[in-house]
Write a protein that holds these residues in place. Sequence first.
Motif, PDB file in Angstrom:
ATOM      1  N   GLU A  30      21.074  20.871  27.260  1.00 51.80           N
ATOM      2  CA  GLU A  30      21.545  20.807  25.872  1.00 51.80           C
ATOM      3  C   GLU A  30      20.452  20.360  24.906  1.00 51.80           C
ATOM      4  OE1 GLU A  30      24.840  18.193  25.501  1.00 51.80           O
ATOM      5  OE2 GLU A  30      25.112  18.551  23.353  1.00 51.80           O
ATOM      6  N   TYR A  31      19.529  19.526  25.386  1.00 50.70           N
ATOM      7  CA  TYR A  31      18.501  18.959  24.511  1.00 50.70           C
ATOM      8  C   TYR A  31      17.149  19.627  24.666  1.00 50.70           C
ATOM      9  CZ  TYR A  31      22.185  15.508  24.432  1.00 50.70           C
ATOM     10  OH  TYR A  31      23.406  14.897  24.333  1.00 50.70           O
ATOM     11  N   TYR A  32      17.140  20.769  25.335  1.00 54.91           N
ATOM     12  CA  TYR A  32      15.881  21.442  25.617  1.00 54.91           C
ATOM     13  C   TYR A  32      15.832  22.827  24.977  1.00 54.91           C
ATOM     14  CZ  TYR A  32      15.025  18.033  29.356  1.00 54.91           C
ATOM     15  OH  TYR A  32      14.806  16.890  30.067  1.00 54.91           O
ATOM     16  N   ALA A  33      14.711  23.126  24.376  1.00 48.74           N
ATOM     17  CA  ALA A  33      14.413  24.517  24.043  1.00 48.74           C
ATOM     18  C   ALA A  33      13.968  25.212  25.322  1.00 48.74           C
ATOM     19  CB  ALA A  33      13.330  24.588  22.990  1.00 48.74           C
ATOM     20  N   CYS A  50      12.208  33.045  23.236  1.00 51.89           N
ATOM     21  CA  CYS A  50      12.514  31.624  23.268  1.00 51.89           C
ATOM     22  C   CYS A  50      13.783  31.355  22.469  1.00 51.89           C
ATOM     23  CB  CYS A  50      11.356  30.801  22.706  1.00 51.89           C
ATOM     24  SG  CYS A  50       9.857  30.903  23.703  1.00 51.89           S
ATOM     25  N   ILE A  51      14.467  30.284  22.831  1.00 53.79           N
ATOM     26  CA  ILE A  51      15.698  29.914  22.157  1.00 53.79           C
ATOM     27  C   ILE A  51      15.686  28.404  21.905  1.00 53.79           C
ATOM     28  CG2 ILE A  51      16.963  29.667  24.349  1.00 53.79           C
ATOM     29  CD1 ILE A  51      19.427  30.856  22.853  1.00 53.79           C
ATOM     30  N   SER A  52      16.129  28.024  20.723  1.00 48.19           N
ATOM     31  CA  SER A  52      16.134  26.615  20.369  1.00 48.19           C
ATOM     32  C   SER A  52      17.182  25.855  21.183  1.00 48.19           C
ATOM     33  CB  SER A  52      16.410  26.459  18.876  1.00 48.19           C
ATOM     34  OG  SER A  52      17.698  26.982  18.569  1.00 48.19           O
ATOM     35  N   SER A  53      17.117  24.542  21.139  1.00 49.64           N
ATOM     36  CA  SER A  53      18.049  23.730  21.917  1.00 49.64           C
ATOM     37  C   SER A  53      19.500  23.969  21.489  1.00 49.64           C
ATOM     38  CB  SER A  53      17.707  22.251  21.800  1.00 49.64           C
ATOM     39  OG  SER A  53      17.727  21.844  20.445  1.00 49.64           O
ATOM     40  N   SER A  54      19.710  24.244  20.212  1.00 47.97           N
ATOM     41  CA  SER A  54      21.067  24.498  19.716  1.00 47.97           C
ATOM     42  C   SER A  54      21.529  25.918  20.001  1.00 47.97           C
ATOM     43  CB  SER A  54      21.129  24.243  18.215  1.00 47.97           C
ATOM     44  OG  SER A  54      20.402  25.241  17.526  1.00 47.97           O
ATOM     45  N   PHE A  68      15.487  43.233  24.561  1.00 48.05           N
ATOM     46  CA  PHE A  68      15.812  42.008  25.302  1.00 48.05           C
ATOM     47  C   PHE A  68      16.653  41.085  24.418  1.00 48.05           C
ATOM     48  CE2 PHE A  68      11.862  41.835  28.337  1.00 48.05           C
ATOM     49  CZ  PHE A  68      12.112  43.155  28.710  1.00 48.05           C
ATOM     50  N   THR A  69      17.529  40.345  25.076  1.00 49.12           N
ATOM     51  CA  THR A  69      18.352  39.358  24.378  1.00 49.12           C
ATOM     52  C   THR A  69      18.397  38.065  25.186  1.00 49.12           C
ATOM     53  OG1 THR A  69      19.769  41.103  23.463  1.00 49.12           O
ATOM     54  CG2 THR A  69      20.602  38.844  23.375  1.00 49.12           C
ATOM     55  N   ILE A  70      18.040  36.976  24.524  1.00 55.95           N
ATOM     56  CA  ILE A  70      18.099  35.667  25.167  1.00 55.95           C
ATOM     57  C   ILE A  70      19.389  34.967  24.742  1.00 55.95           C
ATOM     58  CG2 ILE A  70      16.828  34.445  23.339  1.00 55.95           C
ATOM     59  CD1 ILE A  70      15.439  32.813  25.548  1.00 55.95           C
ATOM     60  N   SER A  71      19.984  34.237  25.659  1.00 57.21           N
ATOM     61  CA  SER A  71      21.192  33.490  25.338  1.00 57.21           C
ATOM     62  C   SER A  71      21.260  32.268  26.245  1.00 57.21           C
ATOM     63  CB  SER A  71      22.443  34.359  25.517  1.00 57.21           C
ATOM     64  OG  SER A  71      22.583  34.776  26.859  1.00 57.21           O
ATOM     65  N   ARG A  72      22.117  31.347  25.877  1.00 57.22           N
ATOM     66  CA  ARG A  72      22.253  30.142  26.696  1.00 57.22           C
ATOM     67  C   ARG A  72      23.713  29.731  26.780  1.00 57.22           C
ATOM     68  NH1 ARG A  72      18.382  25.941  24.456  1.00 57.22           N
ATOM     69  NH2 ARG A  72      19.388  24.611  25.998  1.00 57.22           N
ATOM     70  N   ASP A  73      24.058  29.176  27.914  1.00 49.82           N
ATOM     71  CA  ASP A  73      25.395  28.637  28.146  1.00 49.82           C
ATOM     72  C   ASP A  73      25.187  27.196  28.602  1.00 49.82           C
ATOM     73  OD1 ASP A  73      27.909  27.896  29.035  1.00 49.82           O
ATOM     74  OD2 ASP A  73      28.347  29.823  29.947  1.00 49.82           O
ATOM     75  N   ASN A  74      25.250  26.290  27.670  1.00 50.60           N
ATOM     76  CA  ASN A  74      24.981  24.888  28.004  1.00 50.60           C
ATOM     77  C   ASN A  74      26.032  24.322  28.966  1.00 50.60           C
ATOM     78  OD1 ASN A  74      22.640  24.828  26.503  1.00 50.60           O
ATOM     79  ND2 ASN A  74      23.606  23.935  24.700  1.00 50.60           N
ATOM     80  N   ALA A  75      27.232  24.837  28.920  1.00 46.84           N
ATOM     81  CA  ALA A  75      28.270  24.367  29.834  1.00 46.84           C
ATOM     82  C   ALA A  75      27.906  24.683  31.291  1.00 46.84           C
ATOM     83  CB  ALA A  75      29.610  24.986  29.482  1.00 46.84           C
ATOM     84  N   LYS A  76      27.189  25.792  31.471  1.00 49.09           N
ATOM     85  CA  LYS A  76      26.755  26.189  32.817  1.00 49.09           C
ATOM     86  C   LYS A  76      25.321  25.770  33.094  1.00 49.09           C
ATOM     87  CE  LYS A  76      29.854  30.165  33.255  1.00 49.09           C
ATOM     88  NZ  LYS A  76      29.952  31.632  33.503  1.00 49.09           N
ATOM     89  N   ASN A  77      24.702  25.125  32.096  1.00 48.07           N
ATOM     90  CA  ASN A  77      23.303  24.693  32.251  1.00 48.07           C
ATOM     91  C   ASN A  77      22.393  25.853  32.620  1.00 48.07           C
ATOM     92  OD1 ASN A  77      22.429  22.104  31.577  1.00 48.07           O
ATOM     93  ND2 ASN A  77      21.905  21.581  33.683  1.00 48.07           N
ATOM     94  N   THR A  78      22.614  26.982  31.975  1.00 44.05           N
ATOM     95  CA  THR A  78      21.922  28.209  32.328  1.00 44.05           C
ATOM     96  C   THR A  78      21.503  28.968  31.068  1.00 44.05           C
ATOM     97  OG1 THR A  78      23.199  28.390  34.374  1.00 44.05           O
ATOM     98  CG2 THR A  78      22.089  30.382  33.613  1.00 44.05           C
TER      99      THR A  78
END
Length: 124
Positions: A30-33, A50-54, A68-78
């Motif tokens: 959650e706190y990492y780019a 790259c993707i920001s922490s938020s 290409f598309t970057i995404s993040r799922d902080n709930a899955k830590n992935t």
Amino acid sequence: QLQLVESGGGLVQPGGSLRLSCAASGATLEYYAIGWFRQSPGKEREGVSCISSSGGSTNYADSVKGRFTISRDNAKNTVYLQMNRLKPEDTALYYCAAVPLAQPMCVSYEYDYWGRGTQVTVSS
């Protein structure tokens, strides 16, 4: 200690798709780019996306924009990298990396924690 493990690489034909995953353990992302980088033999490591922490800010190398598309799922830590319309020049070892900053530049020296990489080969 944050640890990162990439997966999802493989052999794909030109025009095909892959989705890379970067799974974290030892800390919450959650706190990492997060950045995806790649390196092929004889070439320097380059920032792909790259993707920001938020998750509110993303950037892409010109060579992959629109594909290409970057995404993040902080709930899955992935964090994910969806790669479409792959080209032979996308062939490389792909790494994910993390740094406890909100929005660093998408360059390798900004990132502190690295996975071991996953190989992507685009060939017919």
